[in-house]
Write an enzyme that holds these catalytic residues in place. Structure first.
Site, PDB file in Angstrom:
ATOM      1  N   LYS A  16     -36.165  33.178  22.341  1.00  0.00           N
ATOM      2  CA  LYS A  16     -35.811  31.666  22.194  1.00  0.00           C
ATOM      3  C   LYS A  16     -34.532  31.255  22.752  1.00  0.00           C
ATOM      4  O   LYS A  16     -34.464  30.247  23.448  1.00  0.00           O
ATOM      5  CB  LYS A  16     -36.087  31.164  20.722  1.00  0.00           C
ATOM      6  CG  LYS A  16     -37.374  31.345  20.098  1.00  0.00           C
ATOM      7  CD  LYS A  16     -37.084  31.143  18.586  1.00  0.00           C
ATOM      8  CE  LYS A  16     -36.276  31.692  17.864  1.00  0.00           C
ATOM      9  NZ  LYS A  16     -36.705  33.178  17.715  1.00  0.00           N
ATOM     10  N   ASN A  38     -28.494  34.711   9.963  1.00  0.00           N
ATOM     11  CA  ASN A  38     -29.541  35.824  10.615  1.00  0.00           C
ATOM     12  C   ASN A  38     -29.907  35.717  11.700  1.00  0.00           C
ATOM     13  O   ASN A  38     -30.705  36.783  12.406  1.00  0.00           O
ATOM     14  CB  ASN A  38     -30.715  35.882   9.335  1.00  0.00           C
ATOM     15  CG  ASN A  38     -31.271  34.383   9.076  1.00  0.00           C
ATOM     16  OD1 ASN A  38     -30.786  33.467   9.612  1.00  0.00           O
ATOM     17  ND2 ASN A  38     -32.363  34.374   8.250  1.00  0.00           N
ATOM     18  N   GLY A  40     -29.549  35.002  15.907  1.00  0.00           N
ATOM     19  CA  GLY A  40     -28.345  35.443  16.899  1.00  0.00           C
ATOM     20  C   GLY A  40     -29.062  34.981  18.117  1.00  0.00           C
ATOM     21  O   GLY A  40     -30.004  35.649  18.618  1.00  0.00           O
ATOM     22  N   HIS A  41     -28.043  34.344  19.290  1.00  0.00           N
ATOM     23  CA  HIS A  41     -28.360  34.425  20.477  1.00  0.00           C
ATOM     24  C   HIS A  41     -27.155  34.729  21.179  1.00  0.00           C
ATOM     25  O   HIS A  41     -25.996  34.375  20.834  1.00  0.00           O
ATOM     26  CB  HIS A  41     -29.122  33.197  20.881  1.00  0.00           C
ATOM     27  CG  HIS A  41     -28.321  31.796  20.300  1.00  0.00           C
ATOM     28  ND1 HIS A  41     -28.986  31.178  19.221  1.00  0.00           N
ATOM     29  CD2 HIS A  41     -27.482  31.315  20.782  1.00  0.00           C
ATOM     30  CE1 HIS A  41     -27.925  30.387  18.954  1.00  0.00           C
ATOM     31  NE2 HIS A  41     -27.021  30.070  19.917  1.00  0.00           N
ATOM     32  N   GLN A 225     -35.836  32.540  13.891  1.00  0.00           N
ATOM     33  CA  GLN A 225     -36.844  33.677  13.446  1.00  0.00           C
ATOM     34  C   GLN A 225     -38.120  33.306  14.136  1.00  0.00           C
ATOM     35  O   GLN A 225     -38.131  32.689  15.039  1.00  0.00           O
ATOM     36  CB  GLN A 225     -36.951  33.672  12.053  1.00  0.00           C
ATOM     37  CG  GLN A 225     -35.854  34.232  11.182  1.00  0.00           C
ATOM     38  CD  GLN A 225     -34.526  33.297  10.986  1.00  0.00           C
ATOM     39  OE1 GLN A 225     -34.885  32.076  10.566  1.00  0.00           O
ATOM     40  NE2 GLN A 225     -33.217  33.801  11.348  1.00  0.00           N
ATOM     41  N   GLY A 303     -27.851  44.886  14.938  1.00  0.00           N
ATOM     42  CA  GLY A 303     -27.938  45.904  16.234  1.00  0.00           C
ATOM     43  C   GLY A 303     -29.037  46.970  15.642  1.00  0.00           C
ATOM     44  O   GLY A 303     -28.962  48.051  16.307  1.00  0.00           O
ATOM     45  N   ARG A 304     -29.821  46.459  14.748  1.00  0.00           N
ATOM     46  CA  ARG A 304     -31.135  47.399  14.327  1.00  0.00           C
ATOM     47  C   ARG A 304     -32.087  47.815  15.554  1.00  0.00           C
ATOM     48  O   ARG A 304     -32.225  46.612  16.164  1.00  0.00           O
ATOM     49  CB  ARG A 304     -31.884  46.985  13.281  1.00  0.00           C
ATOM     50  CG  ARG A 304     -30.864  47.202  11.931  1.00  0.00           C
ATOM     51  CD  ARG A 304     -31.835  46.596  10.558  1.00  0.00           C
ATOM     52  NE  ARG A 304     -31.998  45.376  10.748  1.00  0.00           N
ATOM     53  CZ  ARG A 304     -32.640  44.623   9.729  1.00  0.00           C
ATOM     54  NH1 ARG A 304     -33.098  45.362   8.828  1.00  0.00           N
ATOM     55  NH2 ARG A 304     -32.582  43.348   9.793  1.00  0.00           N
ATOM     56  N   ASP A 334     -41.251  41.110  32.519  1.00  0.00           N
ATOM     57  CA  ASP A 334     -41.035  42.133  33.562  1.00  0.00           C
ATOM     58  C   ASP A 334     -40.713  43.536  32.620  1.00  0.00           C
ATOM     59  O   ASP A 334     -40.801  44.464  33.290  1.00  0.00           O
ATOM     60  CB  ASP A 334     -39.641  41.832  33.888  1.00  0.00           C
ATOM     61  CG  ASP A 334     -38.335  41.325  32.947  1.00  0.00           C
ATOM     62  OD1 ASP A 334     -38.774  40.551  31.894  1.00  0.00           O
ATOM     63  OD2 ASP A 334     -37.387  42.281  32.659  1.00  0.00           O
TER      64      ASP A 334
HETATM   65  P1  IMP Z   1     -33.282  37.673   5.919  1.00  0.00           P
HETATM   66  O1  IMP Z   1     -33.639  36.298   6.707  1.00  0.00           O
HETATM   67  O2  IMP Z   1     -31.866  38.111   6.231  1.00  0.00           O
HETATM   68  O3  IMP Z   1     -33.374  37.503   4.354  1.00  0.00           O
HETATM   69  O4  IMP Z   1     -34.171  38.992   6.360  1.00  0.00           O
HETATM   70  C1  IMP Z   1     -35.623  38.698   5.784  1.00  0.00           C
HETATM   71  C2  IMP Z   1     -36.265  39.305   7.088  1.00  0.00           C
HETATM   72  O5  IMP Z   1     -36.453  38.737   8.239  1.00  0.00           O
HETATM   73  C3  IMP Z   1     -35.960  40.817   7.482  1.00  0.00           C
HETATM   74  O6  IMP Z   1     -37.267  41.531   8.054  1.00  0.00           O
HETATM   75  C4  IMP Z   1     -35.129  40.483   8.807  1.00  0.00           C
HETATM   76  O7  IMP Z   1     -35.050  41.497   9.791  1.00  0.00           O
HETATM   77  C5  IMP Z   1     -35.891  39.392   9.502  1.00  0.00           C
HETATM   78  N1  IMP Z   1     -35.166  38.526  10.180  1.00  0.00           N
HETATM   79  C6  IMP Z   1     -34.152  37.599   9.819  1.00  0.00           C
HETATM   80  N2  IMP Z   1     -33.736  36.839  10.661  1.00  0.00           N
HETATM   81  C7  IMP Z   1     -34.305  37.443  11.772  1.00  0.00           C
HETATM   82  C8  IMP Z   1     -34.175  37.040  13.283  1.00  0.00           C
HETATM   83  O8  IMP Z   1     -33.319  36.194  13.578  1.00  0.00           O
HETATM   84  N3  IMP Z   1     -34.892  37.962  14.256  1.00  0.00           N
HETATM   85  C9  IMP Z   1     -35.659  38.714  13.609  1.00  0.00           C
HETATM   86  N4  IMP Z   1     -35.877  39.027  12.294  1.00  0.00           N
HETATM   87  C10 IMP Z   1     -35.258  38.484  11.459  1.00  0.00           C
END
Ligand code: IMP
Length: 430
Positions: A16, A38, A40-41, A225, A303-304, A334
């Site tokens: 996004k 939670n 990040g860009h 998200q 970083g997962r 790509d």
């Molecule tokens: P929380 O939003 O930190 O409570 O995490 C809840 C779930 O949403 C977990 O599976 C996170 O890995 C996922 N999650 C939260 N924010 C993101 C994001 O920006 N990208 C992908 N997964 C996210």
């Protein structure tokens, strides 16, 4: 001028950031409406990479206004840090180009402590949260004990609220979760101090959007998200705690539905997921590994390593309905170069029967198996393509099939990480 909403159609991380960055060129105001740090860009500022979790990437364009809506949960430490980092890199950040809703809920240290302690206590059943205190902050919002940005500006009220919340949180942390309790005074002092720095930024975002509309300025609403992490419509409980769907923009920014003129859904050309929960098209073989490494699929926040799989059109159909998508942006196309054949998930089977839509029961969803349609892959590098005609016939056929099955037109195709590595099929603000 139309207002556009950009939403993720999968489990987040659809790319996004790049699409929002591109669309920002034609928007006057950019608004985040849910989630928190939670998300990040990655921004490239004067050749240096910076990851922003709260501030919309529009901040890089001096003349744009960036707003953080009431639906966002704000960690003021993170917000101030991002403001500082951007300034150090020569980006101007001030109340004239950044605003935070006075109604936005604030993340406090006890939210982070509870997030971590609960995940630890859940052991194997954990959700795999980002550990940023997002869920506990939204719980307090719904529980009517939350602290809002406006409270940071009124120390007496802030003190009362922190004190009464801490009584309950410390009991939970110590007695139930066997974690360390937190002290009132340093927390109160720190939040008062941060409130003072943020005072000029705290504003009425709903009103600011209305004013922008009156001045003929258009707005880009940026969802964080993705649809299948939506608290209501996602794979509950393996979801985030807010509503990333387009409707969330109304509640989370303070605008009526008629102000949302176009909804664009971001679709990664394959599927990824971080954290736990069912993933029907997941590939645990070398194809999944290849997608993961070619796509550099690591979370921007934690970083997962992201789990990878084929594009799931059953999920996408759900997202089209839930968001009322007008167009699609296909990203990271790509990454599929060199994989042959490709697979598209066009249906699910459960106990030998075709299912009409994704089951809400997680047990049933976990037992669903994908029905695949094969599509020929391509070997050519596609990052230099700037029109659909520049793409190999197999790539065009892959895109056409997505449009054919979903019935939604593709407005944009991203063929590389760089801004110019994009095929613009339709100007969303035009
Ligand atoms: P929380 O939003 O930190 O409570 O995490 C809840 C779930 O949403 C977990 O599976 C996170 O890995 C996922 N999650 C939260 N924010 C993101 C994001 O920006 N990208 C992908 N997964 C996210």
């Amino acid at each position: 001028m139309p207002n556009v909403v950009v939403v993720g159609t999968q489990w987040g991380d659809e790319g996004k950031g790049k699409v929002v960055d591109l669309l920002t060129a034609n928007a006057d105001v950019v608004v985040r409406y849910q989630g928190g740090n939670n998300a990040g860009h990655t921004l490239v500022v004067n050749g240096e990479q910076t990851i922003c979790h709260l501030i919309p990437s529009g901040i890089l364009h001096a003349e744009k206004t960036c707003l953080i809506g009431n639906g966002v949960v704000v960690d003021p430490e993170v917000l101030l840090e991002e403001m500082e980092t951007l300034r150090e890199r020569g980006v101007s950040v001030g109340p004239e180009n950044l605003g935070v809703s006075e109604k936005a809920h604030i993340i406090l240290p006890y939210h982070k402590a509870l997030d971590a302690a609960r995940e630890k206590a859940k052991g194997k059943q954990k959700i795999g949260t980002t550990g940023r205190g997002i869920g506990p902050a939204y719980e307090d919002k719904a529980g009517r004990t939350g602290i809002r940005a406006v409270d940071l500006l009124e120390p007496a009220i802030l003190g009362e609220k922190i004190r009464s919340n801490l009584e309950e949180k410390n009991f939970l942390l110590e007695a139930f979760l066997k974690a360390e309790p937190l002290d009132f005074q340093p927390m109160f002092d720190r939040y008062c101090a941060m409130g003072e720095v943020l005072r000029p930024y705290v504003t009425d975002v709903s009103l600011a959007i209305e004013r922008a509309g009156r001045e003929g300025r258009n707005v880009l609403f940026e969802g964080a998200q993705g649809t299948h992490l939506d608290i209501d419509h996602g794979t509950y409980p393996f979801v985030t705690s807010s509503n990333p769907i387009a409707g969330g923009a109304c509640a989370g920014a303070g605008v009526g539905p008629r102000r949302l003129h176009h909804v664009n859904g971001i679709v990664k050309a394959y599927t990824t997921r971080v954290g736990a929960g069912p993933f029907t098209t997941e590939l645990t073989d070398e194809i999944g590994d290849a997608i993961q490494s070619r796509g550099a699929e690591f979370g921007a926040t934690t970083g997962r390593r992201r789990r990878c799989g084929w594009l799931d059109l059953v999920m996408l159909q759900d997202s089209i309905r839930l968001n009322g998508l007008d167009s699609l942006s296909i990203t990271k196309l790509d990454v599929l170069t060199g994989l042959n054949p490709l697979k598209l998930c066009v249906g699910y089977e459960l106990d030998g029967q075709t299912v009409e839509s994704r089951p809400s029961s997680l047990d049933k969803l976990a037992r669903c198996t994908p029905v695949y349609e094969e599509a020929p892959g391509w070997e050519e590098e596609i990052s230099s393509a700037r029109t659909l005609d520049d793409l190999p016939p197999e790539t065009r056929a892959y895109l056409n099939r997505i449009e054919e099955i979903t019935g939604v037109p593709i407005a944009l195709v991203s063929v590389g990480a760089m801004r110019e590595e994009t095929i613009v099929v339709k100007d969303l603000f035009g």
